[in-house]
Scaffold this motif. Structure first.
Motif, short mmCIF file in Angstrom:
data_model
loop_
_atom_site.label_atom_id
_atom_site.label_comp_id
_atom_site.label_asym_id
_atom_site.label_seq_id
_atom_site.Cartn_x
_atom_site.Cartn_y
_atom_site.Cartn_z
N TRP A 255 0.43 -1.43 0.16
CA TRP A 255 0.48 -0.30 -0.11
C TRP A 255 0.99 1.40 0.07
O TRP A 255 0.47 1.95 -1.02
CB TRP A 255 -1.01 0.34 1.88
N CYS A 256 2.31 1.38 1.28
CA CYS A 256 3.22 2.11 0.96
C CYS A 256 3.57 2.37 -0.55
O CYS A 256 3.69 3.95 -0.92
CB CYS A 256 3.76 1.78 1.68
N LEU A 257 3.70 1.26 -0.93
CA LEU A 257 4.37 1.87 -2.70
C LEU A 257 3.62 2.99 -3.50
O LEU A 257 3.95 3.47 -4.61
CB LEU A 257 5.16 0.65 -3.11
N LEU A 258 2.27 2.25 -3.09
CA LEU A 258 1.69 2.54 -4.18
C LEU A 258 1.39 4.14 -3.93
O LEU A 258 0.89 4.44 -4.97
CB LEU A 258 0.20 1.94 -4.02
N ASP A 259 0.95 4.32 -2.81
CA ASP A 259 1.33 5.90 -2.58
C ASP A 259 2.47 6.77 -2.73
O ASP A 259 2.03 8.06 -2.76
CB ASP A 259 0.52 5.87 -0.94
N TRP A 260 2.80 6.03 -2.44
CA TRP A 260 4.56 7.14 -3.35
C TRP A 260 5.03 7.10 -4.50
O TRP A 260 4.50 7.82 -5.31
CB TRP A 260 5.71 6.16 -2.85
N ARG A 261 3.83 6.15 -5.34
CA ARG A 261 3.67 6.27 -6.53
C ARG A 261 3.35 7.44 -7.26
O ARG A 261 3.04 7.72 -8.37
CB ARG A 261 3.30 4.98 -7.70
N VAL A 262 2.00 7.78 -6.59
CA VAL A 262 0.99 8.36 -7.09
C VAL A 262 1.84 10.07 -5.55
O VAL A 262 1.69 10.98 -6.59
CB VAL A 262 -0.58 8.48 -6.57
#
Length: 521
Positions: A255-262
């Motif tokens: 989840w955190c990696l996806l937040d970082w992507r955005v």
């Protein structure tokens, strides 16, 4: 004179372990309360804590009264729901439990009561910021536990339930707990309707510390939830705990990696959301999967649930705390992984359970069994929950939703009468009240000294005007603070505004409410 029948002998270690796991499961209820209160606005935080507490109390009684019997009665044969053989826990003492010969029935009923109460507490997230706790939600909790949760539990775990006989693999509650609470919460939110648009503007958690605390309390409790479902202190219980930890960790990372992507930032709320998604996915699967499969399961759950938070916008249902995305979808993913990777050798570690495995063991039938079970749980839960909520909402005195004015003020003020936090802002500069010097002089018997003009003022409450009410500009959840009415020059106004928090000074200076895009109460 008849000789009493001797009770079966049980292992004291198994009994002690399940009692401890039961305590951990009930510890999840305050974890959910902290999580929900932190995710909501502060003006509605305590109402969600109260909803979790009340639903827990209702669940304990209903489970004792007839819930256990309807979910686990060994004499029912209809495949859908149990009978009243164990009404009020009669004939539920020292005989072996339905699903494990190593536990007495009373202990088994005690442990399973925690599952029912946690499911109700999860469901209470659907009330967020517009649902009434009393009396409608409590009546709904009792009826929902009876008509939705108990049938779902009987299907999967009752010895004569249709899903149990069909060979469905649902370890600790992908259907009754996760689909039940997630899809049920979606249906309840649909009947309640959307919050007012003003409440949806710039919505964000008011206390991330509570969100983190609630998540870690839940993580701890989940080890009892999944570990105890092996019904003994055995190697399968250890496997379930290890799988749960792996799923939680990988879900939070994904989840955190996806937040970082955005957003190019990591967030605590994002990590907590992914962690819970991983734990939910582990619920139906942790007792069946090899450890490596749990790594994949956690990653898939974290990614899928992150994107699933957008579903509520597509279907137009105000699922405020993402019950469907976090619980229903993650539970479905865990059930599907059972069809793929369930291991017969690992499942047998408890000394009781025997299965044919999943696709990795060439049991091709298992996947369509899992899919059919998922479809049945989703359809039944949504339809019955929506009908139940709709009927209750029509009964006099049982309205499930508070009014628009209650939403504006907040559920805490309207429904509870207490607050999770005190909203009243106090001057940071104590001497600015003009009380310090006077009080000191009086206590020393000195002559009253004059108070400087810039320190002389009296506090008045500032409330929104009728024009602002009609215009809808005000947040209006609490009294907006205290404002100085001065006798001095214009410099006094500047000093007063500096004494207030920086973000509020312009608000008072201009005599208007803040831009809702910059203010969240």
């Amino acid at each position: 004179m008849s000789t009493p029948t001797p009770s079966p002998s049980y292992n004291a270690g198994d009994i002690s372990y399940i009692i401890l796991c039961t305590a951990l499961v009930f510890f999840m209820v305050p974890g959910l309360a902290f999580l929900y209160s932190g995710l909501a606005r502060r003006k509605s935080a305590l109402s969600l804590v109260l909803a979790c507490a009340f639903s827990n109390a209702v669940g304990i009684f209903v489970w004792y009264f007839w819930g256990y019997s309807l979910a686990f009665s060994p004499t029912a044969s209809n495949g859908y729901i149990g009978n009243l053989y164990n009404f009020a826990l009669q004939s539920a003492l020292s005989d072996p439990s339905p699903n494990s010969p190593f536990l007495p029935t009373l202990l088994y009923a005690f442990y399973e009561s925690g599952f029912a109460c946690v499911t109700l507490s999860i469901l209470m997230g659907a009330l967020a910021e517009r649902g009434r706790v009393l009396p409608g939600a409590l009546a709904f909790s009792a009826l929902w536990l009876t008509l939705v949760y108990c049938p779902l539990a009987y299907w999967a775990w009752g010895t004569n339930g249709w899903a149990f006989r069909w060979g469905v693999l649902d370890y600790a509650g992908g259907g009754p707990v996760e689909i039940g609470s997630g899809v049920g919460g979606l249906a309840y939110s649909w009947v309640l309707g959307r919050r007012t648009e003003r409440e949806l503007v710039n919505f964000r958690p008011h206390n991330v510390g509570n969100v983190a605390l609630g998540t870690f309390v839940l993580w701890l409790g989940w080890l009892g939830f999944n570990g105890g479902s092996a019904f003994g202190a055995n190697l399968r219980a250890v496997l379930a705990c290890a799988n749960s930890n792996l799923c939680a960790a990988m879900g939070g990372i994904a989840w955190c990696l996806l937040d970082w992507r955005v957003e190019r930032k990591y967030t605590m709320v994002g990590f907590c959301s992914g962690t819970i998604a991983g734990l939910v996915a582990a619920t139906p699967a942790s007792g069946y999967l090899p450890l490596w499969a749990s790594v994949v399961l956690g990653l898939v759950a974290g990614v899928s649930c992150n994107f699933a938070t957008k579903i509520k916008f597509l279907i137009g249902i105000d699922d405020a705390l993402d019950l469907f995305a976090e619980h229903a979808l993650a539970g479905i993913i865990g059930l599907l992984f059972n069809g793929l990777f369930a291991s017969s050798s690992l499942t047998a570690l408890d000394g009781v359970t025997s299965i044919s495995g999943g696709w990795t063991e060439r049991n091709w039938r298992q996947m369509y069994v899992q899919i059919g079970y998922i479809a049945a749980c989703c359809a039944y839960t949504f339809v019955v929950t929506a009908l139940l909520a709709w009927v209750l909402n029509k009964l006099p005195g049982c309205a499930l939703r508070a009014g628009e004015e209650a939403e504006r003020k907040g559920m805490d003020e309207d429904q509870v009468g207490e607050f999770a936090q005190d909203f009243i802002e106090v001057r940071r500069d104590y001497m600015a009240w003009g009380l310090g010097e006077e009080s000191c002089a009086a206590s020393l018997g000195e002559r009253k000294r004059p108070v400087p003009a810039e320190a002389r003022h009296e506090a008045v409450l500032v409330r929104e005007t009728e024009e602002e009410k009609e215009g809808g500009e005000a947040e209006g959840d609490v009294d907006l603070g205290e404002r100085a009415r001065t006798e001095g020059s214009a410099s006094t106004t500047v000093a007063d505004s500096q004494a207030l928090p920086e973000r509020r000074s312009g608000w008072f200076e201009a005599g208007r409410h803040p831009d809702p895009e910059k203010e969240n109460v």
